[in-house]
Scaffold this active site. Sequence first.
Site, mmCIF file in Angstrom:
data_model
loop_
_atom_site.group_PDB
_atom_site.id
_atom_site.type_symbol
_atom_site.label_atom_id
_atom_site.label_comp_id
_atom_site.label_asym_id
_atom_site.label_seq_id
_atom_site.Cartn_x
_atom_site.Cartn_y
_atom_site.Cartn_z
ATOM 1 N N ASN A 1 -14.742 7.487 -46.832
ATOM 2 C CA ASN A 1 -14.707 8.609 -47.766
ATOM 3 C C ASN A 1 -15.878 9.561 -47.528
ATOM 4 O OD1 ASN A 1 -15.696 6.078 -48.587
ATOM 5 N ND2 ASN A 1 -16.038 6.788 -50.662
ATOM 6 N N GLY B 1 -8.646 2.943 -46.877
ATOM 7 C CA GLY B 1 -8.222 3.608 -48.117
ATOM 8 C C GLY B 1 -6.893 4.295 -47.965
ATOM 9 N N ARG C 1 -10.131 -4.636 -51.679
ATOM 10 C CA ARG C 1 -9.125 -3.806 -51.011
ATOM 11 C C ARG C 1 -8.515 -4.553 -49.829
ATOM 12 N NH1 ARG C 1 -10.003 2.763 -50.799
ATOM 13 N NH2 ARG C 1 -8.934 2.976 -52.786
ATOM 14 N N LYS D 1 -9.000 21.381 -39.964
ATOM 15 C CA LYS D 1 -8.675 20.538 -41.123
ATOM 16 C C LYS D 1 -9.155 21.204 -42.412
ATOM 17 C CE LYS D 1 -7.607 17.348 -43.857
ATOM 18 N NZ LYS D 1 -6.252 17.075 -44.279
ATOM 19 N N CYS E 1 -9.107 15.888 -52.302
ATOM 20 C CA CYS E 1 -9.534 16.654 -51.122
ATOM 21 C C CYS E 1 -9.651 18.166 -51.273
ATOM 22 C CB CYS E 1 -8.627 16.321 -49.955
ATOM 23 S SG CYS E 1 -8.880 14.616 -49.446
ATOM 24 N N PHE F 1 -6.266 26.911 -46.920
ATOM 25 C CA PHE F 1 -5.091 27.794 -46.970
ATOM 26 C C PHE F 1 -4.052 27.253 -47.951
ATOM 27 C CE2 PHE F 1 -4.744 31.174 -43.633
ATOM 28 C CZ PHE F 1 -6.070 31.176 -43.270
ATOM 29 N N GLU G 1 -0.643 12.558 -50.140
ATOM 30 C CA GLU G 1 -0.328 11.363 -50.916
ATOM 31 C C GLU G 1 1.045 11.521 -51.551
ATOM 32 O OE1 GLU G 1 -3.566 9.978 -53.397
ATOM 33 O OE2 GLU G 1 -4.985 10.681 -51.886
HETATM 34 P P1 NAD Z 1 -10.622 6.315 -49.856
HETATM 35 O O1 NAD Z 1 -11.768 6.389 -50.789
HETATM 36 O O2 NAD Z 1 -9.260 5.998 -50.367
HETATM 37 O O3 NAD Z 1 -10.955 5.257 -48.693
HETATM 38 C C1 NAD Z 1 -12.161 5.218 -47.995
HETATM 39 C C2 NAD Z 1 -12.501 3.757 -47.736
HETATM 40 O O4 NAD Z 1 -13.656 3.693 -46.897
HETATM 41 C C3 NAD Z 1 -12.839 2.974 -49.005
HETATM 42 O O5 NAD Z 1 -11.960 1.861 -49.128
HETATM 43 C C4 NAD Z 1 -14.304 2.534 -48.786
HETATM 44 O O6 NAD Z 1 -14.589 1.252 -49.323
HETATM 45 C C5 NAD Z 1 -14.390 2.535 -47.277
HETATM 46 N N1 NAD Z 1 -15.763 2.615 -46.773
HETATM 47 C C6 NAD Z 1 -16.757 3.452 -47.180
HETATM 48 N N2 NAD Z 1 -17.865 3.240 -46.450
HETATM 49 C C7 NAD Z 1 -17.575 2.261 -45.555
HETATM 50 C C8 NAD Z 1 -18.316 1.597 -44.533
HETATM 51 N N3 NAD Z 1 -19.581 1.945 -44.281
HETATM 52 N N4 NAD Z 1 -17.712 0.622 -43.824
HETATM 53 C C9 NAD Z 1 -16.420 0.286 -44.087
HETATM 54 N N5 NAD Z 1 -15.664 0.868 -45.047
HETATM 55 C C10 NAD Z 1 -16.236 1.855 -45.769
HETATM 56 O O7 NAD Z 1 -10.613 7.706 -49.091
HETATM 57 P P2 NAD Z 1 -9.358 8.390 -48.388
HETATM 58 O O8 NAD Z 1 -8.555 9.118 -49.406
HETATM 59 O O9 NAD Z 1 -8.708 7.399 -47.493
HETATM 60 O O10 NAD Z 1 -10.083 9.500 -47.510
HETATM 61 C C11 NAD Z 1 -10.812 9.146 -46.351
HETATM 62 C C12 NAD Z 1 -11.095 10.426 -45.584
HETATM 63 O O11 NAD Z 1 -9.863 11.019 -45.173
HETATM 64 C C13 NAD Z 1 -11.819 11.508 -46.379
HETATM 65 O O12 NAD Z 1 -12.689 12.193 -45.515
HETATM 66 C C14 NAD Z 1 -10.702 12.428 -46.826
HETATM 67 O O13 NAD Z 1 -11.154 13.747 -47.010
HETATM 68 C C15 NAD Z 1 -9.753 12.362 -45.660
HETATM 69 N N6 NAD Z 1 -8.339 12.629 -45.981
HETATM 70 C C16 NAD Z 1 -7.770 12.111 -47.117
HETATM 71 C C17 NAD Z 1 -6.415 12.330 -47.385
HETATM 72 C C18 NAD Z 1 -5.737 11.793 -48.636
HETATM 73 O O14 NAD Z 1 -4.594 12.136 -48.868
HETATM 74 N N7 NAD Z 1 -6.379 10.976 -49.450
HETATM 75 C C19 NAD Z 1 -5.641 13.031 -46.457
HETATM 76 C C20 NAD Z 1 -6.251 13.521 -45.301
HETATM 77 C C21 NAD Z 1 -7.607 13.302 -45.074
HETATM 78 C C1 UGA Z 2 -3.375 17.662 -49.440
HETATM 79 C C2 UGA Z 2 -2.705 18.361 -48.254
HETATM 80 O O1 UGA Z 2 -1.389 18.755 -48.639
HETATM 81 C C3 UGA Z 2 -2.632 17.437 -47.048
HETATM 82 O O2 UGA Z 2 -2.097 18.134 -45.926
HETATM 83 C C4 UGA Z 2 -4.039 16.943 -46.717
HETATM 84 O O3 UGA Z 2 -3.994 16.020 -45.641
HETATM 85 C C5 UGA Z 2 -4.643 16.267 -47.940
HETATM 86 O O4 UGA Z 2 -4.656 17.202 -49.044
HETATM 87 C C6 UGA Z 2 -6.053 15.837 -47.747
HETATM 88 O O5 UGA Z 2 -6.761 16.334 -46.901
HETATM 89 O O6 UGA Z 2 -6.417 14.976 -48.541
HETATM 90 P P1 UGA Z 2 -2.643 15.896 -51.289
HETATM 91 O O7 UGA Z 2 -3.888 16.345 -51.962
HETATM 92 O O8 UGA Z 2 -2.424 14.446 -51.089
HETATM 93 O O9 UGA Z 2 -2.548 16.570 -49.822
HETATM 94 O O10 UGA Z 2 -1.363 16.450 -52.069
HETATM 95 P P2 UGA Z 2 -0.679 17.898 -52.151
HETATM 96 O O11 UGA Z 2 0.774 17.720 -52.060
HETATM 97 O O12 UGA Z 2 -1.300 18.856 -51.222
HETATM 98 O O13 UGA Z 2 -1.006 18.339 -53.643
HETATM 99 C C7 UGA Z 2 -2.318 18.693 -54.041
HETATM 100 C C8 UGA Z 2 -2.286 19.248 -55.450
HETATM 101 O O14 UGA Z 2 -1.683 20.543 -55.474
HETATM 102 C C9 UGA Z 2 -1.492 18.390 -56.436
HETATM 103 O O15 UGA Z 2 -2.166 18.345 -57.667
HETATM 104 C C10 UGA Z 2 -0.185 19.134 -56.551
HETATM 105 O O16 UGA Z 2 0.490 18.886 -57.757
HETATM 106 C C11 UGA Z 2 -0.664 20.575 -56.472
HETATM 107 N N1 UGA Z 2 0.378 21.523 -56.026
HETATM 108 C C12 UGA Z 2 0.966 21.375 -54.810
HETATM 109 C C13 UGA Z 2 0.715 22.591 -56.844
HETATM 110 O O17 UGA Z 2 0.171 22.759 -57.950
HETATM 111 N N2 UGA Z 2 1.668 23.485 -56.412
HETATM 112 C C14 UGA Z 2 2.276 23.365 -55.207
HETATM 113 O O18 UGA Z 2 3.137 24.229 -54.877
HETATM 114 C C15 UGA Z 2 1.918 22.280 -54.388
#
Ligand code: NAD
Ligand code: UGA
Length: 460
Positions: free
Chosen positions: A91, A14, A42, A220, A276, A226, A165
Amino acid sequence: MAQFERRILCIGGGHVGGPTMAMVAARCPRYEVTVVDVNGERIQAWQTDSLPIYEPGLLEVVKQARGRNLFFSTDIAAAIDRAEVIFVSVNTPTKTFGEGAGKAPDLQYWEKTARTIVEASRGNKIVVEKSTLPVRTAHAMERILNSNRKGLRFEVLSNPEFLSEGTAIRDLEHPDRVLIGSHETPDGVAARDVLIEIYAHWVPREQIVTSDIWSAELSKLASNAFLAQRISSINSISALCERTAADVVEVTRAIGLDGRIGKRFLEASVGFGGSCFKKDILSLVYICESYGLDEVARYWESVVSINEYQKKRFVQTMIRAMFDTVAEKRIALLGFAFKKDTADTRESAALLVARKLIEERAVVVVTDPKALANARADLRDAPEGRVVFEKDPYLAARGSHALAVLTEWDLYRSLDYRAMFDSMEKPAFVFDGRNILDHEALHAIGFNVFPIGKPPLKHF
Ligand code: NAD
Ligand code: UGA
C-alpha cells in the site's frame, strides 16, 4: 520444486496483489506464484474459502491454482530468495505526517520492501512496481537495490495495475491494456521481455504496451486523474442541474453520445470514493508542486475539491429538505461500500455522510450486503446510540424518516419500497445518491424524492 519454469513472487497480498497473482497463477500453470504479506491473518485467509477481500469470481480463480502453483506465505525472506521476478504491491497511502502530509504518498512500506529484497537476495532479480507510485520512484528503488554490497543486479520495471474493485477479475482477464515501463538497455529490455511473456499467456500481444519507466509511472497517476476528473465534471454539472431544473441524466446522455466524450464513467453521484482516486490525485498535485507547476497542481486539486463539495452538498440537501433539522431522526443509509460488489469502504462517500449526520445528532442506520464489518470499524468512534448496523434493508428502513442510497448495489433497485414507506415515519424522504431508483414510482408511493442533478419530486 524444480518442476516450475519460473518463480514469481508478489510482496503485498491485498486488493491488487491477491487477485493479480491468482490470475497469473491460473493462466500460467508452469510458473510457481507465491504471495507474501506482513499481515499473517490475510495470508491465513487466502488459504481458506473466506478470502480476505470480496471480489466476484475471485474464489473460483484462486481455487484453480491454489496448492498447484499458487502459494501464500508469511516467510518473506525465503520467498524473495527463491524468486526471479518480484512484484511489489504494497500500500502507498497518503502521508499523514511531516513533509507533504495530506498530499504526498507515504513510501515507507515501499522503501522497507526494497531493503528487505536486498537483504534476502542471493541472486539477480527483476523487481516490478505494481503499486501506484509517484513518477521517478523507480529511480529511488534502483538506487536502494543496486547499492548492495553483494554484487547483485536488480532490474526495475514499472507495471501499474488498472483493475477496478468489484470487477477485478473481468479487468484482469480482459484488460484494456497491460503497461510495462522499462529502461531501453539490454538488461531492461530482457527484463521487459520476461514480463511480456508472463502476460502473453492470456493477454493479446497488441494490448501489451511498452514505454519508458517514467511514462509508465506517470500514466497510472494520469489515468486515475482523468477518470476522477470525469466524475467531478459531471458532478459539478449536477449541482447546476438542481438549480435550473435540467436533468443530469439527460445531459449525460446527450454529451456521452459524442464519440469524443463517450458514455462510460460519467454517472453523477454522491461523490467518488475508494482508496485510490483521492490519494493518487493528491500525489499528482504534490509532484506538480514540487516541480513548481502550481497552476497544474491547482487544476488537478480542483477535482478533489469538487468531490468534497459534492459529498457535503448531498448532506446539506438532506438537512434542508427535512425542515433544517435531523436531530434524533432515524436515517437509513442504503449502502456503505464505496461502490457495488465490494466490501471496501475506504474513502467511501457514505463515511462522510454518516459522520455529518451524526454531528447533526441524527440516528444513522447503516445497511450494506457486504461492507457492514468495515462500516463498524470505520464508525467505531461514533457516540453511543448514534449508529445502528442492520443487515436487512427493510429493518433499517423501519421507523426511519429518510432513506439515503449511497452505494449502487443491484439489490436496492428492486426492494419493495411501498412496504418500506408503510413502515417509515411521515413525511418520508428518499435521497438517491446514485440515481438508481425509479423516482416517479417512489413519488407516487408517497415519498419526497431527492435525486442527484434532477429536480426533487415533493408532496409539499
Ligand atoms: P491493500 O492495502 O489492500 O494491500 C496492501 C498489502 O501490502 C497489505 O495486505 C499489507 O499488509 C501489505 N504490506 C505492506 N507493507 C508490506 C511489507 N513491507 N511486506 C509485505 N507486505 C506488506 O492495498 P491495495 O488496494 O492492494 O493497493 C496496493 C497498491 O496498488 C497501491 O499502491 C494502490 O494505489 C495500487 N492500486 C490499487 C487498486 C485497487 O483497486 N485497490 C488498483 C490499482 C492499483
Ligand atoms: C479506480 C480505477 O477505475 C481503476 O482503473 C484503478 O486501477 C483503481 O481506481 C486504482 O488505481 O485503485 P476503483 O476505485 O476500484 O478503480 O473503482 P471505480 O469503478 O473507478 O470507482 C471509483 C469511485 O467512483 C466509486 O466510488 C464509484 O462509485 C465512483 N463513480 C464511478 C462515480 O461516481 N461515477 C462513475 O461514473 C463511475
